[in-house]
Design a protein around this motif. Structure first.
Motif, PDB file in Angstrom:
ATOM      1  N   CYS A   1       0.027  -5.194 -16.095  1.00 52.38           N
ATOM      2  CA  CYS A   1      -1.216  -5.109 -16.675  1.00 52.38           C
ATOM      3  C   CYS A   1      -1.879  -4.258 -15.460  1.00 52.38           C
ATOM      4  O   CYS A   1      -2.132  -4.581 -14.434  1.00 52.38           O
ATOM      5  CB  CYS A   1      -2.045  -6.526 -16.957  1.00 52.38           C
ATOM      6  N   PRO A   2      -2.631  -3.228 -15.972  1.00 47.59           N
ATOM      7  CA  PRO A   2      -3.526  -2.292 -14.989  1.00 47.59           C
ATOM      8  C   PRO A   2      -4.644  -3.208 -14.404  1.00 47.59           C
ATOM      9  O   PRO A   2      -4.830  -3.084 -13.197  1.00 47.59           O
ATOM     10  CB  PRO A   2      -3.971  -1.090 -15.831  1.00 47.59           C
ATOM     11  N   MET A   3      -5.309  -4.067 -15.081  1.00 48.05           N
ATOM     12  CA  MET A   3      -6.490  -4.976 -14.640  1.00 48.05           C
ATOM     13  C   MET A   3      -5.864  -5.705 -13.595  1.00 48.05           C
ATOM     14  O   MET A   3      -6.542  -5.948 -12.374  1.00 48.05           O
ATOM     15  CB  MET A   3      -7.141  -5.561 -15.663  1.00 48.05           C
ATOM     16  N   CYS A   4      -4.917  -6.620 -13.810  1.00 51.04           N
ATOM     17  CA  CYS A   4      -4.430  -7.549 -12.829  1.00 51.04           C
ATOM     18  C   CYS A   4      -3.743  -6.837 -11.794  1.00 51.04           C
ATOM     19  O   CYS A   4      -3.812  -7.523 -10.536  1.00 51.04           O
ATOM     20  CB  CYS A   4      -3.183  -8.538 -13.587  1.00 51.04           C
ATOM     21  N   ASN A   5      -3.103  -5.666 -11.914  1.00 55.89           N
ATOM     22  CA  ASN A   5      -2.468  -5.099 -10.719  1.00 55.89           C
ATOM     23  C   ASN A   5      -3.545  -4.599  -9.863  1.00 55.89           C
ATOM     24  O   ASN A   5      -3.347  -4.495  -8.478  1.00 55.89           O
ATOM     25  CB  ASN A   5      -1.582  -3.897 -11.309  1.00 55.89           C
ATOM     26  N   TRP A   6      -4.608  -3.834 -10.335  1.00 57.65           N
ATOM     27  CA  TRP A   6      -5.672  -3.525  -9.543  1.00 57.65           C
ATOM     28  C   TRP A   6      -6.269  -4.823  -8.736  1.00 57.65           C
ATOM     29  O   TRP A   6      -6.622  -4.566  -7.650  1.00 57.65           O
ATOM     30  CB  TRP A   6      -6.760  -2.943 -10.499  1.00 57.65           C
ATOM     31  N   ARG A   7      -6.411  -6.042  -9.524  1.00 59.84           N
ATOM     32  CA  ARG A   7      -7.100  -7.012  -8.589  1.00 59.84           C
ATOM     33  C   ARG A   7      -5.944  -7.570  -7.479  1.00 59.84           C
ATOM     34  O   ARG A   7      -6.407  -7.931  -6.384  1.00 59.84           O
ATOM     35  CB  ARG A   7      -7.174  -8.101  -9.447  1.00 59.84           C
ATOM     36  N   ARG A   8      -4.714  -7.581  -7.868  1.00 63.67           N
ATOM     37  CA  ARG A   8      -3.670  -7.925  -6.852  1.00 63.67           C
ATOM     38  C   ARG A   8      -3.617  -6.860  -5.639  1.00 63.67           C
ATOM     39  O   ARG A   8      -3.556  -7.479  -4.653  1.00 63.67           O
ATOM     40  CB  ARG A   8      -2.351  -7.929  -7.626  1.00 63.67           C
ATOM     41  N   ALA A   9      -3.820  -5.736  -5.929  1.00 63.64           N
ATOM     42  CA  ALA A   9      -3.695  -4.616  -4.878  1.00 63.64           C
ATOM     43  C   ALA A   9      -4.926  -4.804  -3.879  1.00 63.64           C
ATOM     44  O   ALA A   9      -4.900  -4.786  -2.761  1.00 63.64           O
ATOM     45  CB  ALA A   9      -3.782  -3.330  -5.598  1.00 63.64           C
ATOM     46  N   MET A  10      -5.990  -5.336  -4.595  1.00 64.03           N
ATOM     47  CA  MET A  10      -7.198  -5.513  -3.915  1.00 64.03           C
ATOM     48  C   MET A  10      -7.319  -6.535  -2.922  1.00 64.03           C
ATOM     49  O   MET A  10      -7.532  -6.824  -1.635  1.00 64.03           O
ATOM     50  CB  MET A  10      -8.526  -5.828  -4.896  1.00 64.03           C
ATOM     51  N   LYS A  11      -6.499  -7.845  -3.542  1.00 65.41           N
ATOM     52  CA  LYS A  11      -6.243  -9.018  -2.550  1.00 65.41           C
ATOM     53  C   LYS A  11      -5.313  -8.809  -1.817  1.00 65.41           C
ATOM     54  O   LYS A  11      -5.614  -9.304  -0.663  1.00 65.41           O
ATOM     55  CB  LYS A  11      -5.807 -10.094  -3.706  1.00 65.41           C
ATOM     56  N   HIS A  12      -4.378  -8.073  -1.816  1.00 65.22           N
ATOM     57  CA  HIS A  12      -3.268  -8.034  -1.099  1.00 65.22           C
ATOM     58  C   HIS A  12      -3.585  -7.207   0.288  1.00 65.22           C
ATOM     59  O   HIS A  12      -3.388  -7.432   1.557  1.00 65.22           O
ATOM     60  CB  HIS A  12      -2.270  -7.317  -1.692  1.00 65.22           C
ATOM     61  N   GLY A  13      -4.666  -5.980  -0.136  1.00 66.03           N
ATOM     62  CA  GLY A  13      -5.020  -5.283   1.079  1.00 66.03           C
ATOM     63  C   GLY A  13      -5.944  -5.804   1.821  1.00 66.03           C
ATOM     64  O   GLY A  13      -6.025  -5.978   2.972  1.00 66.03           O
ATOM     65  N   ILE A  14      -7.047  -6.932   1.241  1.00 63.35           N
ATOM     66  CA  ILE A  14      -7.945  -7.638   1.955  1.00 63.35           C
ATOM     67  C   ILE A  14      -7.176  -8.760   3.095  1.00 63.35           C
ATOM     68  O   ILE A  14      -7.489  -8.693   3.973  1.00 63.35           O
ATOM     69  CB  ILE A  14      -8.913  -8.366   1.108  1.00 63.35           C
ATOM     70  N   GLN A  15      -6.204  -9.356   2.436  1.00 60.57           N
ATOM     71  CA  GLN A  15      -5.321 -10.277   3.170  1.00 60.57           C
ATOM     72  C   GLN A  15      -4.703  -9.741   4.230  1.00 60.57           C
ATOM     73  O   GLN A  15      -4.629 -10.339   5.550  1.00 60.57           O
ATOM     74  CB  GLN A  15      -4.352 -11.077   2.250  1.00 60.57           C
ATOM     75  N   SER A  16      -4.046  -8.510   4.055  1.00 64.07           N
ATOM     76  CA  SER A  16      -3.417  -7.876   4.994  1.00 64.07           C
ATOM     77  C   SER A  16      -4.253  -7.433   6.335  1.00 64.07           C
ATOM     78  O   SER A  16      -3.879  -7.637   7.341  1.00 64.07           O
ATOM     79  CB  SER A  16      -2.509  -6.681   4.338  1.00 64.07           C
ATOM     80  N   GLN A  17      -5.306  -6.874   5.798  1.00 66.36           N
ATOM     81  CA  GLN A  17      -6.182  -6.616   6.861  1.00 66.36           C
ATOM     82  C   GLN A  17      -6.782  -7.797   7.862  1.00 66.36           C
ATOM     83  O   GLN A  17      -6.842  -7.690   9.185  1.00 66.36           O
ATOM     84  CB  GLN A  17      -7.637  -6.112   6.297  1.00 66.36           C
ATOM     85  N   LYS A  18      -6.781  -8.896   7.211  1.00 63.56           N
ATOM     86  CA  LYS A  18      -7.136 -10.037   7.996  1.00 63.56           C
ATOM     87  C   LYS A  18      -6.040 -10.682   8.912  1.00 63.56           C
ATOM     88  O   LYS A  18      -5.894 -11.045   9.908  1.00 63.56           O
ATOM     89  CB  LYS A  18      -7.361 -11.251   7.257  1.00 63.56           C
ATOM     90  N   VAL A  19      -4.634 -10.616   8.218  1.00 65.14           N
ATOM     91  CA  VAL A  19      -3.634 -10.883   8.984  1.00 65.14           C
ATOM     92  C   VAL A  19      -3.446  -9.921  10.356  1.00 65.14           C
ATOM     93  O   VAL A  19      -2.901 -10.380  11.425  1.00 65.14           O
ATOM     94  CB  VAL A  19      -2.205 -10.901   8.009  1.00 65.14           C
TER      95      VAL A  19
END
Length: 281
Positions: free
Chosen positions: A38-56
């Motif tokens: 799903c393009p919408m869900c993948n967009w949200r996952r990518a956003m979430k993964h990016g934000i979490q990775s920055q924090k880690v």
């Protein structure tokens, strides 16, 4: 057909909460289908993964300021159907875990973050599965030949871990801390946090081809974990109590996005004719 309906109805209705003082609107409630394609869900996952990775990564640098960072890309030969794709994705996951335990790699390894990506070859309709890996290593990694792993050795290690009879494509490069516009680490995080499969790969003008690719990708991605952390990065991800980037909450991709429950509700509905959302008064 049921899955197609779920994807088609994904995020059709959005509920926002508007802060009564500032007027700021934040997403409060929405139904996501959570399909891997799903393009919408993948967009949200990518956003979430990016934000979490920055924090880690920020926390790793805070605790171990002298560590060095590497960007590793691992690939294997293309496959041609869903069964082969499923088997290959399982194999590269096991092969990667096996390779990380090799003595020369493990002794300087602080941790890693890896993400798997699948691309479609538009000429022969084959599938290429490869990993993007952000590696965190001790500064001693670059000290001497006993610690340093060069391009040729990485290729040999990956070939051995995967038990291949050919030399696979492997790319390894050191990451520079900063440049004028954007840090290289930020660029690498963007690369590892991008969509695992681009919808443009299976949304062509050829319906028969689209259906074949969808079937293959559905079979290949079934019950596969595409994002993982290891070592110190995994420990910090757990300590920060970060949600699962793949299967977790897709509404709140970051703590800053959490809406005020006492705020005023605003409903937005998708309009298929206009190809956009409109506010329901």
């Amino acid at each position: 057909m049921k899955k197609a309906e779920r994807v088609g109805e994904c995020a059709n209705i959005l509920e926002f909460k508007q802060n009564q003082e500032t007027g700021e609107r934040k997403l409060y409630r929405v139904w996501f289908c959570k399909s891997r394609l799903c393009p919408m869900c993948n967009w949200r996952r990518a956003m979430k993964h990016g934000i979490q990775s920055q924090k880690v990564v920020a926390e790793v640098i805070k605790r171990k300021p002298n560590v060095r960072w590497l960007f590793l890309t691992l690939s294997v030969k293309n496959v041609y159907d869903g069964k082969e794709l499923s088997e290959s994705l399982s194999a590269i996951s096991k092969g990667f875990n096996r390779m990380m335990k090799y003595k020369k790699i493990d002794k300087n390894l602080v941790g890693f973050m890896r993400a798997t990506e699948i691309t479609v070859n538009q000429i022969d309709n084959s599938y290429n599965q490869h990993m993007h890996v952000l590696l965190c290593v001790e500064s001693t990694y670059f000290k001497n030949t006993e610690n340093y792993v060069d391009q040729k050795q990485w290729t040999a290690f990956w070939k051995r871990a995967m038990k291949l009879d050919y030399d696979p494509v492997v790319d390894i490069r050191a990451i520079k801390p900063k440049n004028k516009d954007k840090s290289d680490i930020d660029s690498v995080i963007d690369e590892t946090a991008k969509y695992p499969v681009k919808d443009t790969d299976f949304m062509t003008d050829d319906e028969e081809k689209n259906l074949k690719r969808l079937a293959d990708l559905e079979e290949g991605l079934y019950r596969k974990r595409l994002i993982s952390y290891g070592g110190l990065l995994k420990e910090i991800h757990k300590e920060l109590n970060l949600d699962d980037a793949e299967d977790g909450d897709l509404i709140h991709t970051d703590d800053k996005e959490k809406a005020d429950e006492d705020g005023f509700s605003i409903i937005a509905m998708w309009n298929w004719e206009r190809k956009n959302y409109f506010i329901k008064e």
